[in-house]
Write a protein that holds these residues in place. Structure first.
Motif, PDB file in Angstrom:
ATOM      1  N   SER A   1       0.842  -1.200   0.000  1.00 51.60           N
ATOM      2  CA  SER A   1       0.000   0.000   0.000  1.00 51.60           C
ATOM      3  C   SER A   1       0.877   1.249   0.000  1.00 51.60           C
ATOM      4  O   SER A   1       2.065   1.196   0.340  1.00 51.60           O
ATOM      5  CB  SER A   1      -0.910   0.012   1.234  1.00 51.60           C
ATOM      6  OG  SER A   1      -0.138   0.189   2.413  1.00 51.60           O
ATOM      7  N   ASN A   2       0.267   2.380  -0.355  1.00 51.13           N
ATOM      8  CA  ASN A   2       1.039   3.628  -0.423  1.00 51.13           C
ATOM      9  C   ASN A   2       1.426   4.162   0.946  1.00 51.13           C
ATOM     10  O   ASN A   2       2.139   5.162   1.055  1.00 51.13           O
ATOM     11  CB  ASN A   2       0.285   4.698  -1.221  1.00 51.13           C
ATOM     12  CG  ASN A   2      -1.081   4.996  -0.625  1.00 51.13           C
ATOM     13  OD1 ASN A   2      -1.413   4.554   0.477  1.00 51.13           O
ATOM     14  ND2 ASN A   2      -1.890   5.749  -1.352  1.00 51.13           N
ATOM     15  N   SER A   3       0.974   3.511   2.016  1.00 52.59           N
ATOM     16  CA  SER A   3       1.370   3.914   3.363  1.00 52.59           C
ATOM     17  C   SER A   3       2.645   3.198   3.815  1.00 52.59           C
ATOM     18  O   SER A   3       3.216   3.520   4.851  1.00 52.59           O
ATOM     19  CB  SER A   3       0.249   3.619   4.362  1.00 52.59           C
ATOM     20  OG  SER A   3      -0.037   2.225   4.406  1.00 52.59           O
ATOM     21  N   SER A   4       3.109   2.223   3.025  1.00 57.97           N
ATOM     22  CA  SER A   4       4.295   1.448   3.383  1.00 57.97           C
ATOM     23  C   SER A   4       5.567   2.188   3.005  1.00 57.97           C
ATOM     24  O   SER A   4       5.625   2.886   1.984  1.00 57.97           O
ATOM     25  CB  SER A   4       4.259   0.085   2.673  1.00 57.97           C
ATOM     26  OG  SER A   4       5.497  -0.596   2.820  1.00 57.97           O
ATOM     27  N   VAL A   5       6.624   2.014   3.795  1.00 52.46           N
ATOM     28  CA  VAL A   5       7.922   2.617   3.469  1.00 52.46           C
ATOM     29  C   VAL A   5       8.534   1.951   2.243  1.00 52.46           C
ATOM     30  O   VAL A   5       9.487   2.482   1.662  1.00 52.46           O
ATOM     31  CB  VAL A   5       8.905   2.529   4.659  1.00 52.46           C
ATOM     32  CG1 VAL A   5       8.428   3.378   5.821  1.00 52.46           C
ATOM     33  CG2 VAL A   5       9.106   1.077   5.094  1.00 52.46           C
ATOM     34  N   PHE A   6       7.985   0.796   1.836  1.00 49.68           N
ATOM     35  CA  PHE A   6       8.486   0.083   0.660  1.00 49.68           C
ATOM     36  C   PHE A   6       7.706   0.446  -0.613  1.00 49.68           C
ATOM     37  O   PHE A   6       8.007  -0.080  -1.681  1.00 49.68           O
ATOM     38  CB  PHE A   6       8.396  -1.431   0.887  1.00 49.68           C
ATOM     39  CG  PHE A   6       9.386  -1.949   1.891  1.00 49.68           C
ATOM     40  CD1 PHE A   6      10.640  -2.369   1.498  1.00 49.68           C
ATOM     41  CD2 PHE A   6       9.061  -1.996   3.236  1.00 49.68           C
ATOM     42  CE1 PHE A   6      11.560  -2.839   2.417  1.00 49.68           C
ATOM     43  CE2 PHE A   6       9.971  -2.470   4.172  1.00 49.68           C
ATOM     44  CZ  PHE A   6      11.220  -2.886   3.766  1.00 49.68           C
ATOM     45  N   TYR A   7       6.750   1.338  -0.487  1.00 51.46           N
ATOM     46  CA  TYR A   7       5.930   1.723  -1.637  1.00 51.46           C
ATOM     47  C   TYR A   7       6.771   2.454  -2.683  1.00 51.46           C
ATOM     48  O   TYR A   7       7.490   3.407  -2.377  1.00 51.46           O
ATOM     49  CB  TYR A   7       4.781   2.616  -1.173  1.00 51.46           C
ATOM     50  CG  TYR A   7       3.844   3.054  -2.283  1.00 51.46           C
ATOM     51  CD1 TYR A   7       3.003   2.148  -2.907  1.00 51.46           C
ATOM     52  CD2 TYR A   7       3.809   4.392  -2.694  1.00 51.46           C
ATOM     53  CE1 TYR A   7       2.136   2.544  -3.914  1.00 51.46           C
ATOM     54  CE2 TYR A   7       2.947   4.799  -3.698  1.00 51.46           C
ATOM     55  CZ  TYR A   7       2.117   3.873  -4.305  1.00 51.46           C
ATOM     56  OH  TYR A   7       1.262   4.282  -5.309  1.00 51.46           O
ATOM     57  N   ASN A   8       6.701   1.967  -3.934  1.00 55.40           N
ATOM     58  CA  ASN A   8       7.428   2.560  -5.061  1.00 55.40           C
ATOM     59  C   ASN A   8       8.941   2.550  -4.865  1.00 55.40           C
ATOM     60  O   ASN A   8       9.638   3.445  -5.350  1.00 55.40           O
ATOM     61  CB  ASN A   8       6.967   4.008  -5.310  1.00 55.40           C
ATOM     62  CG  ASN A   8       5.734   4.067  -6.181  1.00 55.40           C
ATOM     63  OD1 ASN A   8       5.332   3.074  -6.784  1.00 55.40           O
ATOM     64  ND2 ASN A   8       5.109   5.230  -6.240  1.00 55.40           N
ATOM     65  N   ARG A   9       9.460   1.548  -4.165  1.00 52.17           N
ATOM     66  CA  ARG A   9      10.900   1.496  -3.919  1.00 52.17           C
ATOM     67  C   ARG A   9      11.600   0.394  -4.724  1.00 52.17           C
ATOM     68  O   ARG A   9      12.772   0.105  -4.478  1.00 52.17           O
ATOM     69  CB  ARG A   9      11.183   1.308  -2.428  1.00 52.17           C
ATOM     70  CG  ARG A   9      10.626   2.377  -1.522  1.00 52.17           C
ATOM     71  CD  ARG A   9      10.886   3.783  -2.035  1.00 52.17           C
ATOM     72  NE  ARG A   9      12.311   4.081  -2.150  1.00 52.17           N
ATOM     73  CZ  ARG A   9      12.791   5.189  -2.690  1.00 52.17           C
ATOM     74  NH1 ARG A   9      11.973   6.085  -3.215  1.00 52.17           N
ATOM     75  NH2 ARG A   9      14.095   5.393  -2.730  1.00 52.17           N
TER      76      ARG A   9
END
Length: 402
Positions: free
Chosen positions: A176-184
């Motif tokens: 989800s876009n709330s994760s620190v791994f989002y778009n990484r």
């Protein structure tokens, strides 16, 4: 009577003569009108179509979010309004140059390594630079310990770290876009264990992380790695270190020197040959030297094949030969090789106890840190199996302090 007939014939000839140019004029005017109308429609059609950077027209519906009426806040739009969009978004701003928002790009490895190798001559930074830790995950697919890492990063200053994930090209983390791994996730390629493709992936992670000028320390991690100290302890430990932590030692056995290929001479001699764990941590200066190398990497690519395992030898050998003064010759990631074989011991749920985890942090040994010694030798540990996640989450706050 004859005169009248002659006048009628003259009048008839004159009428016929006038009719022809009049008809021509009418047709000409109608043609102009049709041409103007058609031109207007054609002009509106082509000016409404998006163009890519190669000049090819794409068939995108008028309501598509890719049309020129909508801009992308991460990258310049490839429309006829490309210049306007760039000016509006300031694609050439210092901010976008120093820290790219979007990890997606179309660069080849050669282009990426060249771009990442750039070093400014001016020593002073034109911005308030806080040294960041780049956490670089090398994995085939999912990150089973993501919940633990999320807890590790929770509440931390985002100006102190960045995350990069290299997976198989077809895999999506799907967070989800709330994760620190989002778009990484970075642009990746297939990786095969025991081949030079592992070194390629490591250099690819380093290069993408180097594009952020605030990244100062670079940590290579696997999907089975966990942090055994809290974020602030690790950040202080690494940013205050004058050395990098890349395992490098001389192994006289067949698993060390026995993998050396004599065809690497004279550039690499047997006395230069080193071995070490691939799970490194290094500073920015050393990372740039590694991704800038072509000569020695090419030798490993050509001659370190089959049972050579270039990921265990390339960086340890290269750093030993040229940049040994920058390296502590040890790793900060604990791995248990006591069982022997090609793979280290794996820890499952039944192994996770407070006593065991505390032993990973301090086990009575000491190691080099800056100009002295310390009993804090490991900051991370592997290899943990998925069944260990729940017990780790239960006691991490007490043992690991996060």
């Amino acid at each position: 009577m004859r005169a009248r007939t002659e006048r009628d014939e003259v009048s008839k000839d004159l009428s016929v003569g006038l009719t022809k140019p009049l008809c021509f004029l009418i047709v000409f005017v109608i043609g102009i009108v049709i041409g103007l109308v058609s031109s207007s429609h054609i002009d509106r059609y082509f000016t409404s179509q998006p163009y890519n950077l190669n000049g090819d027209r794409e068939s995108i519906p008028p309501n598509s979010p890719s049309t020129s009426s909508i801009t992308n806040d991460e990258t310049c739009t490839t429309t006829t309004n490309i210049v306007t969009s760039c000016v509006k978004e300031d694609c050439l701003s210092m901010k976008s140059f120093l820290s790219p928002k979007n990890l997606s790009h179309g660069m080849t490895d050669d282009e990426l390594f060249w771009r990442a190798s750039m070093v400014p001559e001016k020593a002073q930074y034109p911005f308030d630079r806080m040294p960041k830790l780049a956490f670089m995950f090398l994995t085939r697919g999912p990150l089973p310990f993501m919940p633990l890492w999320e807890r590790f990063f929770k509440g931390q200053d985002v100006k102190k770290y960045t995350i990069y994930v290299h997976t198989n090209p077809e895999f999506e983390l799907g967070v989800s876009n709330s994760s620190v791994f989002y778009n990484r996730q970075i642009p990746s390629q297939d990786v095969k264990w025991g081949t030079v493709s592992l070194v390629d992936a490591e250099r690819r992670l380093l290069s993408n992380a180097l594009l952020d000028f605030s990244n100062e320390r670079f940590i290579l991690l696997s999907e089975s790695c966990i942090p055994i100290y809290n974020f602030q302890t690790i950040h202080n430990y690494l940013t205050n270190s004058i050395y990098s932590f890349l395992d490098s030692y001389d192994d006289p056995s067949r698993y060390g020197r026995g993998r050396y290929n004599r065809r690497m001479k004279p550039a690499i001699r047997i006395r230069d040959w080193r071995k070490g764990s691939q799970w490194f941590e290094m500073n920015r200066a050393l990372a740039i030297k590694i991704i800038s190398d072509t000569k020695y990497y090419d030798l490993f690519k050509r001659y370190c094949t089959e049972d050579c395992y270039p990921d265990e030898h390339y960086m340890p050998t290269f750093v030993h030969m040229f940049y040994e003064e920058l390296n502590a010759d040890r790793t900060v990631t604990f791995v248990d090789w006591s069982i022997g074989g090609a793979h280290p011991a794996s820890f499952e749920g039944r192994d996770i106890t407070k006593r065991f985890l505390k032993s990973l942090r301090k086990n009575g040994t000491s190691c080099l840190y800056n100009k002295g010694t310390t009993d804090v030798c490991y900051l991370f540990a592997r290899k943990f199996g998925p069944s260990s996640l729940e017990p780790l989450l239960e006691i991490s706050s007490e043992v690991f302090e996060y």
